[in-house]
Design a protein around this motif. Structure first.
Motif, PDB file in Angstrom:
ATOM      1  N   ARG A 364       7.628  -7.914  19.406  1.00 50.47           N
ATOM      2  CA  ARG A 364       7.674  -8.237  17.966  1.00 50.47           C
ATOM      3  C   ARG A 364       7.754  -6.940  17.168  1.00 50.47           C
ATOM      4  NH1 ARG A 364       7.222 -12.396  14.572  1.00 50.47           N
ATOM      5  NH2 ARG A 364       6.313 -12.027  12.531  1.00 50.47           N
ATOM      6  N   PRO A 365       8.942  -6.386  16.989  1.00 54.63           N
ATOM      7  CA  PRO A 365       9.111  -5.093  16.319  1.00 54.63           C
ATOM      8  C   PRO A 365       9.014  -5.189  14.799  1.00 54.63           C
ATOM      9  CG  PRO A 365      11.234  -5.937  16.988  1.00 54.63           C
ATOM     10  CD  PRO A 365      10.218  -6.915  17.500  1.00 54.63           C
ATOM     11  N   LYS A 366       7.871  -5.640  14.311  1.00 57.00           N
ATOM     12  CA  LYS A 366       7.591  -5.692  12.879  1.00 57.00           C
ATOM     13  C   LYS A 366       6.518  -4.662  12.568  1.00 57.00           C
ATOM     14  CE  LYS A 366       9.148  -8.499  10.549  1.00 57.00           C
ATOM     15  NZ  LYS A 366      10.426  -8.532   9.783  1.00 57.00           N
ATOM     16  N   VAL A 367       6.779  -3.788  11.612  1.00 53.61           N
ATOM     17  CA  VAL A 367       5.882  -2.665  11.334  1.00 53.61           C
ATOM     18  C   VAL A 367       4.477  -3.158  11.011  1.00 53.61           C
ATOM     19  CG1 VAL A 367       5.460  -0.725   9.786  1.00 53.61           C
ATOM     20  CG2 VAL A 367       7.772  -1.186  10.584  1.00 53.61           C
ATOM     21  N   PHE A 368       4.366  -4.208  10.213  1.00 58.69           N
ATOM     22  CA  PHE A 368       3.040  -4.702   9.833  1.00 58.69           C
ATOM     23  C   PHE A 368       2.265  -5.165  11.061  1.00 58.69           C
ATOM     24  CE2 PHE A 368       0.278  -8.288   8.726  1.00 58.69           C
ATOM     25  CZ  PHE A 368      -0.558  -7.687   7.803  1.00 58.69           C
ATOM     26  N   ASP A 369       2.898  -5.956  11.916  1.00 57.74           N
ATOM     27  CA  ASP A 369       2.218  -6.479  13.097  1.00 57.74           C
ATOM     28  C   ASP A 369       1.810  -5.360  14.051  1.00 57.74           C
ATOM     29  OD1 ASP A 369       3.622  -8.589  11.771  1.00 57.74           O
ATOM     30  OD2 ASP A 369       3.318  -9.841  13.525  1.00 57.74           O
ATOM     31  N   VAL A 370       2.729  -4.413  14.282  1.00 55.14           N
ATOM     32  CA  VAL A 370       2.408  -3.292  15.162  1.00 55.14           C
ATOM     33  C   VAL A 370       1.289  -2.452  14.561  1.00 55.14           C
ATOM     34  CG1 VAL A 370       3.327  -1.201  16.238  1.00 55.14           C
ATOM     35  CG2 VAL A 370       4.731  -3.267  16.145  1.00 55.14           C
ATOM     36  N   ALA A 371       1.272  -2.293  13.240  1.00 54.53           N
ATOM     37  CA  ALA A 371       0.230  -1.507  12.583  1.00 54.53           C
ATOM     38  C   ALA A 371      -1.139  -2.172  12.726  1.00 54.53           C
ATOM     39  CB  ALA A 371       0.577  -1.307  11.107  1.00 54.53           C
ATOM     40  N   ILE A 372      -1.192  -3.491  12.586  1.00 56.49           N
ATOM     41  CA  ILE A 372      -2.471  -4.193  12.745  1.00 56.49           C
ATOM     42  C   ILE A 372      -2.967  -4.056  14.180  1.00 56.49           C
ATOM     43  CG2 ILE A 372      -3.586  -6.453  12.693  1.00 56.49           C
ATOM     44  CD1 ILE A 372      -3.074  -5.290   9.953  1.00 56.49           C
TER      45      ILE A 372
END
Length: 495
Positions: A364-372
Motif C-alpha cells: 500500500r504505497p500511500k505516504v499517510f499509511d506508511v507514515a502511520i
C-alpha cells in the motif's frame, strides 16, 4: 480515472507544450540513491556515541539508543580470536548470515585487525570497531541494492501525465525511511532484505526457478523469506500456475540445501543452534506473549499457542485470497502472511521492521499509511531501549509504558492490515491497480485468470445463492403464485 493534479498546476501553472521532464532532476534513481546515502549516513552518525574508546568505560547503548549486535557479538562469540564459525562457535544465525560474518571478518583481518587467540583485549576491542565499520559498509551496499531492486520493480508501471512510471517513485519511501535510520545496523537483517527484494524482482520478470533460488538463499540468511514463498503458493493456487509454483519451490529447496548441507555435515551442532534456540525459547521481547508474562499471566506451552494462532490467522488469509472478487496482489498477500507470523511470534525485535518495510511500500504505497506504520515502529524503538536501560524497565513505575508501546505497535499493524484487506475486498479502490493494471509484481500470474476449479466453485456458489434467493422471494410473496393460477384459469375459459 482522473489524472492527479500536478504540483506545477499549483506553482507556475501547467507545463507548456514543449516542456519535457527529462534529465537528472526528473530521474527517480538520482533521488532514491541520494536519499539512501543520506539515510545511511544518519544511521552511522547515530552509532558514534556507542563507539567504545580504549581505556574508557563502555557507553550505555540503551540510554543512547544506538545498540548494535555486530561489535558485541564479535567480542562475545569468539569471533575476535579467530574461532571457526559453526565448527567452533554454535552461532544462532542461519548459515548464509554466518557466511556474511565470515567474509566481513576476513576483510577486517586484511585491513590490519589482530584476530588471534593471543590478541589482547585492547586489540580485540579495536578489531570489533573495524569489524563494525566493514559490516556497516557491506550492509550499506545491501541497502543500495534493495533500493535499486525496487526502482526496477516500478519501471514497467503505468505512466501518469509527465511523471513517467508512477510506481518507480515508491522506492523513495524505502530509501528515505526512518526505519532504516533507526534499525539498519542492529543486526545483519538488511542482507536478507536485499536477497528477498532481488527474488521478488526476478519473480516479477517471470523467472520462477531463479526467483525461487534467490528466495531460498534469503531463507538461508533469515527465516522470514520462506513466508514469501508461502504467499507465492497462494496466488499460484488461485491462478492455477502449478508449474511455475513447482519451479519456484524446487529452486528454493535446491539453493537452501546447497548452502546448508555442507554445514550440516561438518558442523551439525553449530548449524542446529539457530533452530533449537527458536524452538526452545519462551516469550521474549516485543511479543504480545511477553507483555502477558509481564502482566502476570503465565501461559503454558507458549510455542504451541503461538503456532495455533499463526495457523488460524494464516487459514483466514488463505480464505481471503481464494474468496476475494479479484486475485490479490502478491505484495498484499506477503504482508498479511508476514503479519500473521510476526504478531503471534514469541519474539518481535525492533529490527524486524526492516523485513516489513519493502513489503509495506509494495502492498500500500500511500505516504499517510506508511507514515502511520513508521510511527508505530518508532514508538516501539524508543520503548525497547528505555525498557532495557531501566527507565521504563522491570519493577519501575513506568513499566506500563513498554506494554503500551507493544500494544500500539501491534494495533497499528492490524490497522494497516485492515487497509490492505479493504483494497483486496474492493480492488477497484486499490491505489496500485490503475486501469489495465493487475499485479506489477505478479510475474507469471499477472493478468492471469482464476483456476478452472475455482471458477467452477464460484459458479456453483453463485447458482446456489440465486436459488436460495428465489426460494426466499417465493416464500415472502405467495400472492404471485395465486395470481398466476387465476390468470391460467381465465385463459382457459376464454379459449
Amino acid at each position: 480515472m482522473s489524472e492527479p493534479v500536478d504540483f506545477t498546476y499549483r506553482v507556475g501553472g501547467p507545463l507548456g507544450s514543449r516542456a519535457r521532464r527529462v534529465g537528472l532532476w526528473f530521474n527517480p534513481a538520482f533521488f532514491a540513491f541520494t536519499a539512501a546515502t543520506l539515510t545511511w549516513l544518519i544511521l552511522v552518525w547515530r552509532q558514534v556515541p556507542c563507539r567504545p574508546l580504549l581505556g574508557d568505560a563502555f557507553p550505555n547503548p540503551f540510554l543512547r539508543m544506538c545498540y548494535s549486535d555486530i561489535p558485541i557479538l564479535y567480542l562475545n562469540r569468539d569471533l575476535s580470536i579467530g574461532s571457526g564459525i559453526y565448527t567452533d562457535i554454535a552461532l544462532e544465525y542461519p548459515v548464509l548470515t554466518g557466511g556474511f560474518l565470515a567474509v566481513t571478518r576476513a576483510i577486517t583481518g586484511l585491513l590490519g585487525a589482530v584476530i588471534s587467540p593471543e590478541a589482547t583485549f585492547d586489540e580485540q576491542l579495536a578489531a570489533s570497531q573495524l569489524f563494525f565499520q566493514v559490516n556497516a559498509i557491506a550492509l550499506f551496499v545491501c541497502f543500495v541494492v534493495t533500493v535499486w531492486a525496487h526502482l526496477k520493480m516500478g519501471r514497467d508501471s503505468p505512466r501518469v501525465g509527465y511523471a513517467g512510471p508512477v510506481r518507480v517513485w515508491d522506492a523513495l519511501l524505502i530509501a528515505a525511511s526512518p526505519i532504516v535510520a533507526l534499525n539498519g545496523l542492529i543486526n545483519w537483517d538488511m542482507f536478507a532484505v536485499m536477497l528477498t527484494s532481488i527474488g521478488l524482482l526476478i519473480w516479477s520478470r517471470k523467472y520462477p526457478f531463479i526467483a525461487g533460488g534467490v528466495l531460498g538463499l534469503a531463507f538461508a540468511a533469515k527465516f522470514y523469506p520462506v513466508l514469501v514463498l508461502v504467499a507465492i503458493t497462494l496466488i499460484c493456487v488461485r491462478s492455477g500456475h502449478y508449474r511455475a509454483l513447482a519451479r519456484a519451490w524446487i529452486g528454493a529447496v535446491v539453493a537452501w540445501l546447497a548452502v546448508n548441507v555442507p554445514v550440516m555435515i561438518f558442523a551439525w551442532q553449530g548449524w542446529s543452534k539457530f533452530w533449537t534456540l527458536n524452538a526452545d525459547r519462551g516469550a521474549d521481547l516485543g511479543s504480545i506473549w511477553y507483555v502477558l508474562t509481564l502482566a502476570g499471566l503465565k501461559l503454558p506451552a507458549v510455542s504451541a499457542i503461538a503456532f495455533v494462532c499463526m495457523a488460524i490467522s494464516g487459514a483466514a488469509v488463505c480464505w481471503l485470497v481464494l474468496s476475494a472478487p479479484r486475485r490479490p496482489r502478491l505484495a498484499q498477500v506477503i504482508l498479511l502472511v508476514m503479519l500473521c507470523f510476526l504478531i503471534f511470534n514469541k519474539v518481535y525485535s525492533p529490527q524486524y521492521a526492516l523485513w516489513l518495510l519493502p513489503i509495506v511500500v509494495l502492498a500500500r504505497p500511500k505516504v499517510f499509511d506508511v507514515a502511520i506504520w513508521t510511527l508505530g515502529e518508532a514508538i516501539y524503538y524508543a520503548a525497547i531501549w528505555g525498557f532495557l536501560e531501566g527507565a521504563i524497565g522491570l519493577g519501575s513505575q513506568w513499566e506500563w509504558m513498554y506494554w503500551i508501546a507493544v500494544i500500539i505497535r501491534v494495533g497499528i499493524q492490524l490497522w494497516f492490515a485492515m487497509r490492505v484487506i479493504e483494497d483486496i475486498r474492493s480492488p477497484w479502490n486499490d491505489p496500485v491497480r490503475l486501469p489495465m493494471v493487475d499485479d506489477p509484481l505478479g510475474g507469471v500470474v499477472n493478468h492471469a485468470p482464476d483456476a478452472a476449479w475455482l471458477v467452477a466453485m464460484q459458479d456453483r456458489a453463485r447458482r446456489a445463492a440465486e436459488a436460495r434467493r428465489m426460494a426466499e422471494d417465493d416464500e415472502l410473496d405467495p400472492v404471485d403464485d395465486s395470481a398466476n393460477d387465476t390468470a391460467a384459469e381465465t385463459a382457459a375459459i376464454v379459449r
